[in-house]
Design a protein around this motif. Structure first.
Motif, PDB file in Angstrom:
ATOM      1  N   LEU A   4       0.840  -1.197   0.000  1.00  0.00           N
ATOM      2  CA  LEU A   4       0.000   0.000   0.000  1.00  0.00           C
ATOM      3  C   LEU A   4       0.878   1.251   0.000  1.00  0.00           C
ATOM      4  O   LEU A   4       1.803   1.362   0.797  1.00  0.00           O
ATOM      5  CB  LEU A   4      -0.910   0.006   1.233  1.00  0.00           C
ATOM      6  N   ILE A   5       0.575   2.163  -0.903  1.00  0.00           N
ATOM      7  CA  ILE A   5       1.277   3.440  -0.977  1.00  0.00           C
ATOM      8  C   ILE A   5       0.265   4.533  -0.670  1.00  0.00           C
ATOM      9  O   ILE A   5      -0.813   4.582  -1.263  1.00  0.00           O
ATOM     10  CB  ILE A   5       1.891   3.660  -2.376  1.00  0.00           C
ATOM     11  N   ILE A   6       0.617   5.406   0.271  1.00  0.00           N
ATOM     12  CA  ILE A   6      -0.190   6.582   0.592  1.00  0.00           C
ATOM     13  C   ILE A   6       0.601   7.786   0.096  1.00  0.00           C
ATOM     14  O   ILE A   6       1.766   7.949   0.454  1.00  0.00           O
ATOM     15  CB  ILE A   6      -0.439   6.708   2.114  1.00  0.00           C
ATOM     16  N   ARG A   7      -0.024   8.609  -0.734  1.00  0.00           N
ATOM     17  CA  ARG A   7       0.701   9.718  -1.346  1.00  0.00           C
ATOM     18  C   ARG A   7      -0.231  10.890  -1.586  1.00  0.00           C
ATOM     19  O   ARG A   7      -1.454  10.741  -1.567  1.00  0.00           O
ATOM     20  CB  ARG A   7       1.332   9.265  -2.659  1.00  0.00           C
ATOM     21  N   PRO A   8       0.351  12.061  -1.861  1.00  0.00           N
ATOM     22  CA  PRO A   8      -0.480  13.224  -2.208  1.00  0.00           C
ATOM     23  C   PRO A   8      -1.139  13.045  -3.576  1.00  0.00           C
ATOM     24  O   PRO A   8      -0.625  12.335  -4.451  1.00  0.00           O
ATOM     25  CB  PRO A   8       0.522  14.387  -2.259  1.00  0.00           C
ATOM     26  N   TYR A   9      -2.248  13.708  -3.744  1.00  0.00           N
ATOM     27  CA  TYR A   9      -2.974  13.754  -5.012  1.00  0.00           C
ATOM     28  C   TYR A   9      -2.103  14.381  -6.099  1.00  0.00           C
ATOM     29  O   TYR A   9      -1.327  15.302  -5.848  1.00  0.00           O
ATOM     30  CB  TYR A   9      -4.232  14.602  -4.801  1.00  0.00           C
ATOM     31  N   ILE A  61      -5.397  13.007  -0.245  1.00  0.00           N
ATOM     32  CA  ILE A  61      -4.444  11.928  -0.014  1.00  0.00           C
ATOM     33  C   ILE A  61      -4.986  10.683  -0.712  1.00  0.00           C
ATOM     34  O   ILE A  61      -6.168  10.356  -0.583  1.00  0.00           O
ATOM     35  CB  ILE A  61      -4.261  11.662   1.496  1.00  0.00           C
ATOM     36  N   VAL A  62      -4.117   9.990  -1.429  1.00  0.00           N
ATOM     37  CA  VAL A  62      -4.511   8.851  -2.265  1.00  0.00           C
ATOM     38  C   VAL A  62      -3.830   7.583  -1.762  1.00  0.00           C
ATOM     39  O   VAL A  62      -2.656   7.606  -1.404  1.00  0.00           O
ATOM     40  CB  VAL A  62      -4.100   9.115  -3.737  1.00  0.00           C
ATOM     41  N   ALA A  63      -4.581   6.484  -1.768  1.00  0.00           N
ATOM     42  CA  ALA A  63      -4.017   5.161  -1.478  1.00  0.00           C
ATOM     43  C   ALA A  63      -4.030   4.363  -2.769  1.00  0.00           C
ATOM     44  O   ALA A  63      -5.032   4.333  -3.493  1.00  0.00           O
ATOM     45  CB  ALA A  63      -4.840   4.438  -0.412  1.00  0.00           C
ATOM     46  N   GLU A  64      -2.900   3.715  -3.060  1.00  0.00           N
ATOM     47  CA  GLU A  64      -2.832   2.879  -4.253  1.00  0.00           C
ATOM     48  C   GLU A  64      -1.949   1.664  -3.983  1.00  0.00           C
ATOM     49  O   GLU A  64      -1.147   1.653  -3.039  1.00  0.00           O
ATOM     50  CB  GLU A  64      -2.308   3.654  -5.455  1.00  0.00           C
ATOM     51  N   ARG A  65      -2.120   0.662  -4.810  1.00  0.00           N
ATOM     52  CA  ARG A  65      -1.262  -0.524  -4.780  1.00  0.00           C
ATOM     53  C   ARG A  65      -1.143  -1.035  -6.201  1.00  0.00           C
ATOM     54  O   ARG A  65      -2.144  -1.201  -6.889  1.00  0.00           O
ATOM     55  CB  ARG A  65      -1.846  -1.608  -3.867  1.00  0.00           C
ATOM     56  N   ASP A  66       0.083  -1.255  -6.618  1.00  0.00           N
ATOM     57  CA  ASP A  66       0.345  -1.743  -7.976  1.00  0.00           C
ATOM     58  C   ASP A  66      -0.339  -0.884  -9.036  1.00  0.00           C
ATOM     59  O   ASP A  66      -0.867  -1.395 -10.018  1.00  0.00           O
ATOM     60  CB  ASP A  66      -0.096  -3.207  -8.117  1.00  0.00           C
ATOM     61  N   TYR A  69      -5.983   2.486  -7.857  1.00  0.00           N
ATOM     62  CA  TYR A  69      -6.508   3.340  -6.798  1.00  0.00           C
ATOM     63  C   TYR A  69      -7.311   2.502  -5.810  1.00  0.00           C
ATOM     64  O   TYR A  69      -8.202   1.748  -6.206  1.00  0.00           O
ATOM     65  CB  TYR A  69      -7.418   4.427  -7.376  1.00  0.00           C
ATOM     66  N   LEU A  70      -7.000   2.646  -4.518  1.00  0.00           N
ATOM     67  CA  LEU A  70      -7.715   1.904  -3.481  1.00  0.00           C
ATOM     68  C   LEU A  70      -8.545   2.811  -2.578  1.00  0.00           C
ATOM     69  O   LEU A  70      -9.434   2.329  -1.883  1.00  0.00           O
ATOM     70  CB  LEU A  70      -6.741   1.096  -2.627  1.00  0.00           C
ATOM     71  N   GLY A  71      -8.244   4.107  -2.552  1.00  0.00           N
ATOM     72  CA  GLY A  71      -9.021   5.012  -1.719  1.00  0.00           C
ATOM     73  C   GLY A  71      -8.457   6.412  -1.764  1.00  0.00           C
ATOM     74  O   GLY A  71      -7.365   6.644  -2.284  1.00  0.00           O
ATOM     75  N   PHE A  72      -9.220   7.352  -1.206  1.00  0.00           N
ATOM     76  CA  PHE A  72      -8.751   8.727  -1.089  1.00  0.00           C
ATOM     77  C   PHE A  72      -9.562   9.456  -0.036  1.00  0.00           C
ATOM     78  O   PHE A  72     -10.691   9.084   0.268  1.00  0.00           O
ATOM     79  CB  PHE A  72      -8.803   9.458  -2.434  1.00  0.00           C
ATOM     80  N   ALA A  99      -5.265   3.852   7.157  1.00  0.00           N
ATOM     81  CA  ALA A  99      -3.988   4.415   6.721  1.00  0.00           C
ATOM     82  C   ALA A  99      -4.173   5.824   6.163  1.00  0.00           C
ATOM     83  O   ALA A  99      -3.393   6.740   6.481  1.00  0.00           O
ATOM     84  CB  ALA A  99      -3.337   3.501   5.679  1.00  0.00           C
ATOM     85  N   LEU A 100      -5.189   6.013   5.340  1.00  0.00           N
ATOM     86  CA  LEU A 100      -5.467   7.347   4.800  1.00  0.00           C
ATOM     87  C   LEU A 100      -5.782   8.323   5.923  1.00  0.00           C
ATOM     88  O   LEU A 100      -5.271   9.440   5.965  1.00  0.00           O
ATOM     89  CB  LEU A 100      -6.646   7.287   3.827  1.00  0.00           C
ATOM     90  N   TYR A 101      -6.645   7.897   6.837  1.00  0.00           N
ATOM     91  CA  TYR A 101      -7.068   8.789   7.909  1.00  0.00           C
ATOM     92  C   TYR A 101      -5.894   9.193   8.805  1.00  0.00           C
ATOM     93  O   TYR A 101      -5.804  10.349   9.232  1.00  0.00           O
ATOM     94  CB  TYR A 101      -8.199   8.174   8.744  1.00  0.00           C
ATOM     95  N   ALA A 102      -5.002   8.280   9.087  1.00  0.00           N
ATOM     96  CA  ALA A 102      -3.835   8.603   9.923  1.00  0.00           C
ATOM     97  C   ALA A 102      -3.035   9.743   9.299  1.00  0.00           C
ATOM     98  O   ALA A 102      -2.591  10.667  10.000  1.00  0.00           O
ATOM     99  CB  ALA A 102      -2.955   7.370  10.123  1.00  0.00           C
ATOM    100  N   VAL A 103      -2.872   9.718   7.987  1.00  0.00           N
ATOM    101  CA  VAL A 103      -2.133  10.781   7.298  1.00  0.00           C
ATOM    102  C   VAL A 103      -2.922  12.085   7.338  1.00  0.00           C
ATOM    103  O   VAL A 103      -2.372  13.156   7.636  1.00  0.00           O
ATOM    104  CB  VAL A 103      -1.798  10.373   5.844  1.00  0.00           C
ATOM    105  N   VAL A 104      -4.217  12.014   7.052  1.00  0.00           N
ATOM    106  CA  VAL A 104      -5.050  13.219   7.037  1.00  0.00           C
ATOM    107  C   VAL A 104      -5.058  13.884   8.416  1.00  0.00           C
ATOM    108  O   VAL A 104      -4.849  15.103   8.530  1.00  0.00           O
ATOM    109  CB  VAL A 104      -6.484  12.879   6.563  1.00  0.00           C
ATOM    110  N   GLU A 105      -5.300  13.101   9.468  1.00  0.00           N
ATOM    111  CA  GLU A 105      -5.335  13.701  10.800  1.00  0.00           C
ATOM    112  C   GLU A 105      -3.953  14.245  11.184  1.00  0.00           C
ATOM    113  O   GLU A 105      -3.848  15.319  11.781  1.00  0.00           O
ATOM    114  CB  GLU A 105      -5.812  12.718  11.860  1.00  0.00           C
ATOM    115  N   GLY A 106      -2.903  13.527  10.845  1.00  0.00           N
ATOM    116  CA  GLY A 106      -1.559  14.017  11.136  1.00  0.00           C
ATOM    117  C   GLY A 106      -1.282  15.355  10.472  1.00  0.00           C
ATOM    118  O   GLY A 106      -0.724  16.267  11.092  1.00  0.00           O
TER     119      GLY A 106
END
Length: 164
Positions: A4-9, A61-66, A69-72, A99-106
């Motif tokens: 899982l990769i969490i990254r900016p849009y 914030i975007v979540a992706e794998r391979d 897109y898995l979420g945002f 995982a997305l929420y942890a980044v957003v709240e941080g």
């Protein structure tokens, strides 16, 4: 979740996130909302300039794998309003939203926000409650003449602690 990769849009994400949003509403919320409500909420992936502006003007914030897109999630860094919180139906409950929420709240905490708020779907309410959000009010929003229940929720982030 492995890989899982969490990254900016990035601007190239707009169409893929619109498709994910549509799938999350149509498939992911099917146990909570009627077909009529889901159609009124999102009958097709949004393609308007307004859609692009909503994801580009917010902290997205975007979540992706391979490459998939898995979420945002999106957060207005001025007001603390969390507008979008969507995960692909096939990965719901597998930690992507956490995982997305942890980044957003941080990021909100680093920015110095003391409060976050959102309008959470029936599906999302338990997720937010697990993360310390509280229910402010239940409401119905109207889309295309159809009433869709959700909840106004907030989270107080508390005072920032200065690091030495």
């Amino acid at each position: 979740m492995n890989g899982l990769i969490i990254r900016p849009y990035r601007p190239a994400d707009a169409i893929g996130l619109a498709t994910l949003f549509h799938r999350a509403v149509q498939e992911g919320t099917s146990r909570h909302y009627s077909p009529e409500q889901r159609e009124a909420w999102c009958d097709r992936p949004p393609t308007s300039a307004g859609w692009r502006a909503r994801v580009e003007e917010a902290e997205t914030i975007v979540a992706e794998r391979d490459g998939a897109y898995l979420g945002f999630m999106t957060l207005d860094m001025e007001t603390g309003y969390l507008d979008f919180a969507y995960v692909a139906p096939e990965v719901m409950g597998k930690g992507v939203a956490d995982a997305l929420y942890a980044v957003v709240e941080g990021r909100a905490r680093v920015r110095g926000l003391d409060r976050l708020d959102t309008e959470a779907s029936l599906l999302a309410q338990p997720f937010f409650a697990r993360h310390g959000w509280r229910l402010i009010a239940r409401q119905e929003v109207e889309r295309a003449g159809v009433k869709i229940p959700n909840a106004v929720m907030e989270k107080r982030l508390g005072a920032r602690v200065a690091a030495a």
